[in-house]
Design a protein around this motif. Structure first.
Motif, mmCIF file in Angstrom:
data_model
loop_
_atom_site.group_PDB
_atom_site.id
_atom_site.type_symbol
_atom_site.label_atom_id
_atom_site.label_comp_id
_atom_site.label_asym_id
_atom_site.label_seq_id
_atom_site.Cartn_x
_atom_site.Cartn_y
_atom_site.Cartn_z
ATOM 1 N N ARG A 1 0.841 -1.208 0.000
ATOM 2 C CA ARG A 1 0.000 0.000 0.000
ATOM 3 C C ARG A 1 0.871 1.252 0.000
ATOM 4 O O ARG A 1 1.890 1.296 0.671
ATOM 5 N N VAL A 2 0.443 2.261 -0.725
ATOM 6 C CA VAL A 2 1.192 3.514 -0.765
ATOM 7 C C VAL A 2 0.697 4.484 0.297
ATOM 8 O O VAL A 2 -0.443 4.399 0.751
ATOM 9 N N GLY A 3 1.577 5.413 0.667
ATOM 10 C CA GLY A 3 1.205 6.430 1.619
ATOM 11 C C GLY A 3 2.326 7.438 1.807
ATOM 12 O O GLY A 3 3.417 7.282 1.252
ATOM 13 N N ASN B 1 -4.624 10.622 4.394
ATOM 14 C CA ASN B 1 -3.869 9.517 4.981
ATOM 15 C C ASN B 1 -4.053 8.214 4.210
ATOM 16 O O ASN B 1 -3.517 7.192 4.601
ATOM 17 N N HIS B 2 -4.833 8.240 3.131
ATOM 18 C CA HIS B 2 -5.092 7.055 2.306
ATOM 19 C C HIS B 2 -5.328 5.834 3.189
ATOM 20 O O HIS B 2 -4.639 4.811 3.092
ATOM 21 N N CYS B 3 -6.316 6.002 4.062
ATOM 22 C CA CYS B 3 -6.637 5.010 5.082
ATOM 23 C C CYS B 3 -6.994 3.648 4.494
ATOM 24 O O CYS B 3 -7.512 3.549 3.380
ATOM 25 N N LYS C 1 -10.058 16.459 -2.648
ATOM 26 C CA LYS C 1 -9.195 15.854 -1.647
ATOM 27 C C LYS C 1 -7.880 15.421 -2.282
ATOM 28 O O LYS C 1 -7.819 15.201 -3.487
ATOM 29 N N CYS C 2 -6.872 15.301 -1.460
ATOM 30 C CA CYS C 2 -5.563 14.844 -1.902
ATOM 31 C C CYS C 2 -5.665 13.433 -2.468
ATOM 32 O O CYS C 2 -6.275 12.552 -1.856
ATOM 33 N N ASP C 3 -5.052 13.233 -3.626
ATOM 34 C CA ASP C 3 -4.967 11.880 -4.195
ATOM 35 C C ASP C 3 -3.497 11.460 -4.331
ATOM 36 O O ASP C 3 -3.172 10.553 -5.090
ATOM 37 N N THR D 1 -0.397 6.836 6.614
ATOM 38 C CA THR D 1 0.676 7.805 6.796
ATOM 39 C C THR D 1 1.618 7.361 7.918
ATOM 40 O O THR D 1 1.172 6.912 8.966
ATOM 41 N N ARG D 2 2.925 7.518 7.669
ATOM 42 C CA ARG D 2 3.932 7.230 8.692
ATOM 43 C C ARG D 2 4.498 8.566 9.155
ATOM 44 O O ARG D 2 4.948 9.363 8.336
#
Length: 196
Positions: free
Chosen positions: A7-9, A63-65, A120-122, A178-179
């Motif tokens: 998964r990306v973030g 945060n691309h949850c 929203k942010c993509d 998000t980290r």
């Protein structure tokens, strides 16, 4: 639940952030956003009492949850999760009801009055499909931001302790990807947001 390393973030090193808002401006420029609409927002906080006062910043975006509340509550299915985990809002399908705005525990989706839809942010999905990083990551002069799969981020930032939620971002049960490398004072409960 086991973490999906594909998964990306975003990766955000709060210790490196100077609060300059270059990431916010780059995002606003890249997305041609109207006045008052931001998809990445840098907020500043003060903690402590005189004479022991400190200040920290938090650069917030989607945060691309793993379990996005925005997507789960959209009545017209205008929000979808791409194969890599990016949470994308299709403005052509958006009816501007703002349900996603109220359901996101992190205040990420923003209503754009001029266009009558939510934005929203993509993670600059289209740029990443061409091999680039998101505009905010590219613009950060202190390299406080990064983006990639969880596996890539772990390799690039090996040995660095991160969390996926801090008080400044709000609380939710959506498993943000998000980290964050956290400043110790950012975990204090008495933080007051300040306008710079």
């Amino acid at each position: 639940m086991a973490e999906d390393m594909s998964r990306v973030g975003f990766y955000y090193d709060q210790k490196m952030c100077a609060g300059c808002k270059t990431c916010q401006v780059a995002c606003k420029d890249r997305n041609r956003l109207d006045v008052g609409v931001v998809l990445r927002e840098v907020r500043s906080y003060q903690v402590g009492t005189y004479p022991n006062v400190s200040m920290y910043h938090f650069s917030a975006a989607c945060n691309h949850c793993e379990q996005p509340a925005c997507m789960a509550n959209c009545p017209v299915n205008a929000i979808e999760m791409m194969d890599d985990g990016t949470v994308v809002l299709n403005t052509d399908d958006c009816i501007g009801c703002q349900t996603c705005v109220t359901k996101c525990p992190y205040g990420v989706p923003r209503y754009d009055e001029a266009s009558g839809v939510v934005r929203k942010c993509d993670g600059c999905y289209d740029l990443r499909q061409k091999g680039y990083q998101p505009a905010c990551v590219e613009a950060c002069p202190f390299r406080a931001l990064d983006f990639g799969t969880q596996e890539e981020l772990e390799a690039r930032h090996a040995g660095v302790e991160t969390v996926n939620q801090i008080p400044a971002m709000g609380e939710g049960e959506t498993s943000p990807v998000t980290r964050i490398v956290v400043r110790e004072d950012a975990l204090e409960a008495d933080a007051v947001e300040i306008i710079l």
